[in-house]
Design an enzyme around this catalytic site. Structure first.
Site, PDB file in Angstrom:
ATOM      1  N   SER A  69       1.551  -1.948  -0.463  1.00 35.26           N
ATOM      2  CA  SER A  69       0.418  -2.101   0.454  1.00 35.26           C
ATOM      3  C   SER A  69       0.612  -3.365   1.275  1.00 35.26           C
ATOM      4  O   SER A  69       1.296  -4.306   0.829  1.00 35.26           O
ATOM      5  CB  SER A  69      -0.872  -2.226  -0.360  1.00 35.26           C
ATOM      6  OG  SER A  69      -1.938  -2.715   0.425  1.00 35.26           O
ATOM      7  N   TYR A  92      -5.798  -6.162  -7.350  1.00 34.52           N
ATOM      8  CA  TYR A  92      -5.217  -5.027  -6.612  1.00 34.52           C
ATOM      9  C   TYR A  92      -4.017  -5.490  -5.795  1.00 34.52           C
ATOM     10  O   TYR A  92      -2.925  -4.907  -5.869  1.00 34.52           O
ATOM     11  CB  TYR A  92      -6.266  -4.372  -5.696  1.00 34.52           C
ATOM     12  CG  TYR A  92      -5.619  -3.383  -4.754  1.00 34.52           C
ATOM     13  CD1 TYR A  92      -5.127  -2.182  -5.221  1.00 34.52           C
ATOM     14  CD2 TYR A  92      -5.452  -3.694  -3.395  1.00 34.52           C
ATOM     15  CE1 TYR A  92      -4.483  -1.296  -4.380  1.00 34.52           C
ATOM     16  CE2 TYR A  92      -4.819  -2.810  -2.542  1.00 34.52           C
ATOM     17  CZ  TYR A  92      -4.325  -1.610  -3.037  1.00 34.52           C
ATOM     18  OH  TYR A  92      -3.667  -0.750  -2.208  1.00 34.52           O
TER      19      TYR A  92
HETATM   20  C1  8X3 Z   1      -4.968  -1.169   1.005  1.00 32.14           C
HETATM   21  C2  8X3 Z   1      -4.628  -1.658   2.330  1.00 32.14           C
HETATM   22  O1  8X3 Z   1      -5.562  -2.677   4.444  1.00 32.14           O
HETATM   23  O2  8X3 Z   1      -6.859  -0.925   3.384  1.00 32.14           O
HETATM   24  O3  8X3 Z   1      -3.799  -0.909   0.290  1.00 32.14           O
HETATM   25  O4  8X3 Z   1      -6.750  -3.120   2.356  1.00 32.14           O
HETATM   26  S1  8X3 Z   1      -6.019  -2.114   3.173  1.00 32.14           S
END
Ligand code: 8X3
Length: 270
Positions: A156, A169
């Site tokens: 991510s 997270y």
């Molecule tokens: C999540 C990415 O930018 O939606 O993995 O927080 S974001």
């Protein structure tokens, strides 16, 4: 897609060294929704066999029914080590030789600051995003090495750019990115490709799950953003997987155009 050279035109069905036609097999975790489900559909559409996992057996059954015999589903909780062993041992011969592992299963729980966050939520994220991911990877690696396969890990943008409420997270996704790079180092010379895909905002169940079922919060977050879709990321995964075998994308970061970088937060005293 044209991949050129001596590689197969579609990258999916090709002649091996003895000229036999071979269909490649992808193992996609978390195929019940979102990016995972889109990836299952994209890879089947491109001619791959797909094994996919998930907890929601009804969703897996519906997915398999809509896609026919190219999909084999395994309904279990990816965090359950014994269930993982049993699921892998149960693979029928046609689906047992995995060429590509897509570690997609994962989740975010909560947006509270660390000092208020739920320790149970943190543990669930670590169990799913880190512990289960390394377990699946370790178990499939010998076969992936034998077949000069590939791994695509879903990280991510949160791995790189901290934001408040991201805490554990984001840290799990930083683990996924660094584990991917470490795998590349360990697999040096083995012909196995490893890619960390690092998306920003993708509208799936992600925020509904993160907020404990708050669809309105999810709608508000993505409203007017024109966010990426599960299909966007699935197409990217397919592109990565079907590149010529001498090319490795190490890290690939994506955002919707309307998402960019926050400024630094500054607290003022007094
Ligand atoms: C999540 C990415 O930018 O939606 O993995 O927080 S974001």
């Amino acid at each position: 897609r044209s991949v050129g050279g001596s590689n197969p035109p579609s990258g999916t069905i090709f002649s091996d060294s003895v000229g036999e036609m071979v269909m490649r097999t992808a193992f996609i975790t978390g195929g019940t929704a979102g990016i995972g489900e889109a990836a299952v559909r994209a890879f089947v559409g491109a001619g791959w066999r797909v094994v996919t996992t998930g907890r929601r057996a009804d969703r897996l059954a519906a997915l398999a029914e809509s896609l026919g015999g190219a999909v084999h589903t395994l309904a279990f909780d990816i965090r359950d080590a014994a269930a993982l062993d049993a699921a892998l041992a149960s693979l029928p011969a046609d689906f047992a030789d995995i060429d590509l592992l897509i570690n997609n299963a994962g989740l975010a729980l909560g947006t509270a600051p660390a000092q208020e966050a739920s320790l149970d939520d943190w543990q669930t994220m670590i169990d799913t995003n880190v512990s289960a991911l390394v377990a699946v990877t370790r178990k499939l690696l010998p076969g992936l090495v034998a077949r000069k396969g590939a791994i695509i890990n879903l990280s991510s943008v949160a791995a790189t750019y901290p934001y408040s409420g991201g805490n554990v997270y984001a840290a799990t996704k930083a683990f996924v990115r660094q584990f991917s790079l470490g795998l590349r180092a360990d697999l040096h010379g083995k012909g196995v490709r490893v890619t960390s895909i690092e998306p920003g905002m993708v509208e799936t169940e992600f925020t509904v799950v993160r907020t404990g079922g708050n669809q309105a919060a999810s709608d508000a977050l993505y409203g007017g953003v024109n966010p990426m879709t599960g299909d966007d990321i699935a197409e990217t995964m397919l592109w990565v997987a079907q590149l010529p075998p001498h090319l490795n994308i190490n890290r690939l970061e994506l955002m919707p155009v309307n998402q960019s970088f926050a400024g630094f937060a500054v607290a003022r005293e007094g």
